[in-house]
Design a protein around this motif. Structure first.
Motif, PDB file in Angstrom:
ATOM      1  N   TYR A  28       7.910  -3.520  13.310  1.00  0.00           N
ATOM      2  CA  TYR A  28       6.674  -3.257  13.674  1.00  0.00           C
ATOM      3  C   TYR A  28       5.691  -2.908  12.594  1.00  0.00           C
ATOM      4  N   LEU A  29       4.574  -3.622  12.514  1.00  0.00           N
ATOM      5  CA  LEU A  29       3.633  -3.280  11.364  1.00  0.00           C
ATOM      6  C   LEU A  29       2.102  -3.911  11.736  1.00  0.00           C
ATOM      7  N   ASP A  30       1.337  -3.028  11.590  1.00  0.00           N
ATOM      8  CA  ASP A  30      -0.227  -3.119  11.778  1.00  0.00           C
ATOM      9  C   ASP A  30      -0.884  -2.405  10.575  1.00  0.00           C
ATOM     10  N   GLU A  31      -2.369  -2.492  10.863  1.00  0.00           N
ATOM     11  CA  GLU A  31      -3.109  -2.000   9.963  1.00  0.00           C
ATOM     12  C   GLU A  31      -2.918  -0.505   9.368  1.00  0.00           C
ATOM     13  N   ASP A  32      -2.382   0.231  10.348  1.00  0.00           N
ATOM     14  CA  ASP A  32      -2.087   1.769   9.913  1.00  0.00           C
ATOM     15  C   ASP A  32      -0.684   2.371  10.405  1.00  0.00           C
ATOM     16  N   LEU A  33       0.320   1.637  10.725  1.00  0.00           N
ATOM     17  CA  LEU A  33       1.407   2.014  11.166  1.00  0.00           C
ATOM     18  C   LEU A  33       2.471   1.018  11.084  1.00  0.00           C
ATOM     19  N   ARG A  34       3.606   1.765  10.576  1.00  0.00           N
ATOM     20  CA  ARG A  34       4.861   0.915  10.364  1.00  0.00           C
ATOM     21  C   ARG A  34       6.229   1.662  10.903  1.00  0.00           C
ATOM     22  N   ILE A  35       6.857   0.831  11.534  1.00  0.00           N
ATOM     23  CA  ILE A  35       8.103   1.225  11.635  1.00  0.00           C
ATOM     24  C   ILE A  35       9.262   0.353  11.158  1.00  0.00           C
ATOM     25  N   SER A  36      10.230   1.159  10.362  1.00  0.00           N
ATOM     26  CA  SER A  36      11.078   0.325   9.755  1.00  0.00           C
ATOM     27  C   SER A  36      12.626   1.164  10.192  1.00  0.00           C
ATOM     28  N   VAL A  37      13.622   0.140  10.089  1.00  0.00           N
ATOM     29  CA  VAL A  37      15.092   0.523  10.112  1.00  0.00           C
ATOM     30  C   VAL A  37      15.541   0.240   8.524  1.00  0.00           C
ATOM     31  N   GLY A  38      16.380   1.097   8.074  1.00  0.00           N
ATOM     32  CA  GLY A  38      17.103   0.885   6.833  1.00  0.00           C
ATOM     33  C   GLY A  38      18.705   0.853   7.196  1.00  0.00           C
ATOM     34  N   ASP A  39      19.086  -0.013   6.054  1.00  0.00           N
ATOM     35  CA  ASP A  39      20.553  -0.348   6.182  1.00  0.00           C
ATOM     36  C   ASP A  39      21.777   0.940   6.238  1.00  0.00           C
ATOM     37  N   LYS A  40      21.118   2.073   5.935  1.00  0.00           N
ATOM     38  CA  LYS A  40      22.069   3.235   5.827  1.00  0.00           C
ATOM     39  C   LYS A  40      21.995   4.064   7.172  1.00  0.00           C
ATOM     40  N   GLY A  41      21.045   3.381   8.252  1.00  0.00           N
ATOM     41  CA  GLY A  41      21.296   3.535   9.727  1.00  0.00           C
ATOM     42  C   GLY A  41      20.162   4.797  10.243  1.00  0.00           C
TER      43      GLY A  41
ATOM     44  N   GLY B  19       0.856  -1.218  -0.196  1.00  0.00           N
ATOM     45  CA  GLY B  19       0.040  -0.095   0.151  1.00  0.00           C
ATOM     46  C   GLY B  19       0.872   1.281  -0.062  1.00  0.00           C
ATOM     47  N   ARG B  20       0.225   2.381   0.207  1.00  0.00           N
ATOM     48  CA  ARG B  20       0.858   3.770   0.018  1.00  0.00           C
ATOM     49  C   ARG B  20       1.113   4.209   1.525  1.00  0.00           C
ATOM     50  N   TRP B  21       2.289   4.620   1.884  1.00  0.00           N
ATOM     51  CA  TRP B  21       2.607   4.908   3.358  1.00  0.00           C
ATOM     52  C   TRP B  21       3.135   6.402   3.430  1.00  0.00           C
ATOM     53  N   VAL B  22       2.700   7.233   4.141  1.00  0.00           N
ATOM     54  CA  VAL B  22       2.866   8.690   4.273  1.00  0.00           C
ATOM     55  C   VAL B  22       4.243   8.548   5.655  1.00  0.00           C
ATOM     56  N   LEU B  23       5.212   9.037   5.361  1.00  0.00           N
ATOM     57  CA  LEU B  23       6.147   9.130   6.382  1.00  0.00           C
ATOM     58  C   LEU B  23       5.886  10.252   7.400  1.00  0.00           C
TER      59      LEU B  23
ATOM     60  N   VAL C  87      15.984   5.297  11.255  1.00  0.00           N
ATOM     61  CA  VAL C  87      14.585   4.628  11.440  1.00  0.00           C
ATOM     62  C   VAL C  87      13.576   5.289  11.107  1.00  0.00           C
ATOM     63  N   PHE C  88      12.437   4.855  10.465  1.00  0.00           N
ATOM     64  CA  PHE C  88      11.225   5.340   9.736  1.00  0.00           C
ATOM     65  C   PHE C  88      10.025   5.030  10.374  1.00  0.00           C
ATOM     66  N   ILE C  89       9.146   6.117  10.719  1.00  0.00           N
ATOM     67  CA  ILE C  89       8.050   6.017  11.233  1.00  0.00           C
ATOM     68  C   ILE C  89       6.838   6.238  10.018  1.00  0.00           C
ATOM     69  N   ALA C  90       5.912   5.493   9.730  1.00  0.00           N
ATOM     70  CA  ALA C  90       5.015   5.802   8.477  1.00  0.00           C
ATOM     71  C   ALA C  90       3.700   5.443   8.938  1.00  0.00           C
ATOM     72  N   ALA C  91       2.675   6.206   8.439  1.00  0.00           N
ATOM     73  CA  ALA C  91       1.291   5.827   8.567  1.00  0.00           C
ATOM     74  C   ALA C  91       0.798   5.510   7.381  1.00  0.00           C
ATOM     75  N   ARG C  92      -0.170   4.690   7.032  1.00  0.00           N
ATOM     76  CA  ARG C  92      -0.866   3.996   5.874  1.00  0.00           C
ATOM     77  C   ARG C  92      -1.703   5.271   5.534  1.00  0.00           C
ATOM     78  N   GLU C  93      -1.585   5.895   4.276  1.00  0.00           N
ATOM     79  CA  GLU C  93      -2.242   6.847   3.631  1.00  0.00           C
ATOM     80  C   GLU C  93      -3.952   6.812   3.473  1.00  0.00           C
ATOM     81  N   GLY C  94      -4.747   7.753   3.791  1.00  0.00           N
ATOM     82  CA  GLY C  94      -5.930   7.548   3.919  1.00  0.00           C
ATOM     83  C   GLY C  94      -6.701   7.489   5.323  1.00  0.00           C
ATOM     84  N   LEU C  95      -5.943   6.947   6.242  1.00  0.00           N
ATOM     85  CA  LEU C  95      -6.368   6.613   7.525  1.00  0.00           C
ATOM     86  C   LEU C  95      -6.131   7.688   8.603  1.00  0.00           C
ATOM     87  N   ALA C  96      -7.083   7.532   9.379  1.00  0.00           N
ATOM     88  CA  ALA C  96      -7.297   9.121  10.288  1.00  0.00           C
ATOM     89  C   ALA C  96      -5.952   9.044  10.979  1.00  0.00           C
TER      90      ALA C  96
END
Length: 285
Positions: free
Chosen positions: A257-270, A69-73, A272-281
């Motif tokens: 971390y991943l659920d229906e509306d939130l994602r936490i990711s860690v990249g290889d370049k060092g 899906g489409r995620w907003v950072l 951390v990213f917190i993103a929300a699914r677009e379109g959700l409150a």
């Protein structure tokens, strides 16, 4: 005498997860609104990320349909910065359950680790990484430059995603940063939108994404990305298009971390990213 199996309290687990997510969003809003966030706020962010990753409902996030899906950072930062902030506040930095370790799952318990979920801060165990370092203005300045490249020229930063936070004043104004995953066809798209002198600009970086092979028993949380094309659009018209085969921008992103509306990711370049699914409150915070 029969003993009854211990069944996780699903309602309590969901309540804890909701409380930590709310705390994370509050801290992200506070940090994003600050011109120069201090160590205490960054340490609180590190604690909230750690607590939420301990409540991860998707053990194999890279193979879950929820990652598509489409995620907003909402926020990105150097992992080094958050760890230094944790040290400066007297806490031990966390790895967020990545690097082959097993994150929590929906059948687990929030009391399984040293993480304290709910309203307060978090006290996390683990070995130190050398002498404690104080978060310096130089590190914060470096992060500001790093964020700029993630926002406007993501391929130069080796980005897996962009960044939401950028100055809303001056010639360049950020309009949002997005990432689209489609693991069913093995594609990833990064998009950074911004205005320059009243012109609407957009940078697209497209590539392939595949689930990485992990050690036996380890959670499947890693996607490997190879970026293949770079496009610059101005007012909807393509002004620049470049193949990226010569640069060979290859990287990976772990999602502890991943659920229906939130994602936490860690990249290889060092980072951390917190993103929300677009379109959700609350996606845009």
């Amino acid at each position: 005498m029969c003993t009854r199996a211990v069944v996780p309290d699903v309602d309590a687990l969901q309540s804890s997860r909701a409380n930590v997510k709310a705390r994370l969003r509050q801290v992200v809003s506070k940090v994003n609104s600050a011109a120069l966030p201090g160590p205490a706020d960054l340490a609180a962010l590190d604690a909230a990320i750690t607590d939420l990753c301990a409540l991860n409902p998707q053990r194999d996030s890279a193979t879950s349909d929820l990652i598509n899906g489409r995620w907003v950072l909402l926020y990105t930062a150097s992992l080094t910065t958050l760890r230094q902030a944790a040290r400066a506040s007297g806490l031990s930095p966390s790895s967020y359950g990545i690097g082959g370790s097993s994150s929590g799952s929906s059948s687990g318990s929030s009391s399984g680790g040293s993480s304290s979920v709910g309203g307060g801060g978090s006290s996390r165990g683990g070995g130190g990484e050398g002498l404690e370092e104080v978060l310096t203005p130089l590190q914060l300045a470096n992060d500001a430059a790093y964020k700029f490249f993630y926002t406007y020229v993501p391929v130069l930063a080796g980005a897996a995603v962009g960044v939401r936070g950028a100055s809303g004043s001056g010639t360049v104004k950020a309009r949002g940063n997005f990432q689209v995953f489609n693991t069913k066809v093995g594609r990833v798209e990064n998009q950074a939108r911004f205005d320059v002198a009243g012109r609407q600009c957009c940078v697209n970086v497209d590539g392939t994404a595949v689930v990485a092979q992990m050690p036996p028993g380890a959670p499947k949380q890693r996607l490997r990305a190879t970026f293949t094309s770079f496009d610059l659009l101005v007012d909807g018209e393509r002004r620049l298009s470049l193949p990226l085969s010569l640069l060979n921008p290859v990287g990976y992103v772990d999602t502890p971390y991943l659920d229906e509306d939130l994602r936490i990711s860690v990249g290889d370049k060092g980072s951390v990213f917190i993103a929300a699914r677009e379109g959700l409150a609350g996606a845009g915070m």
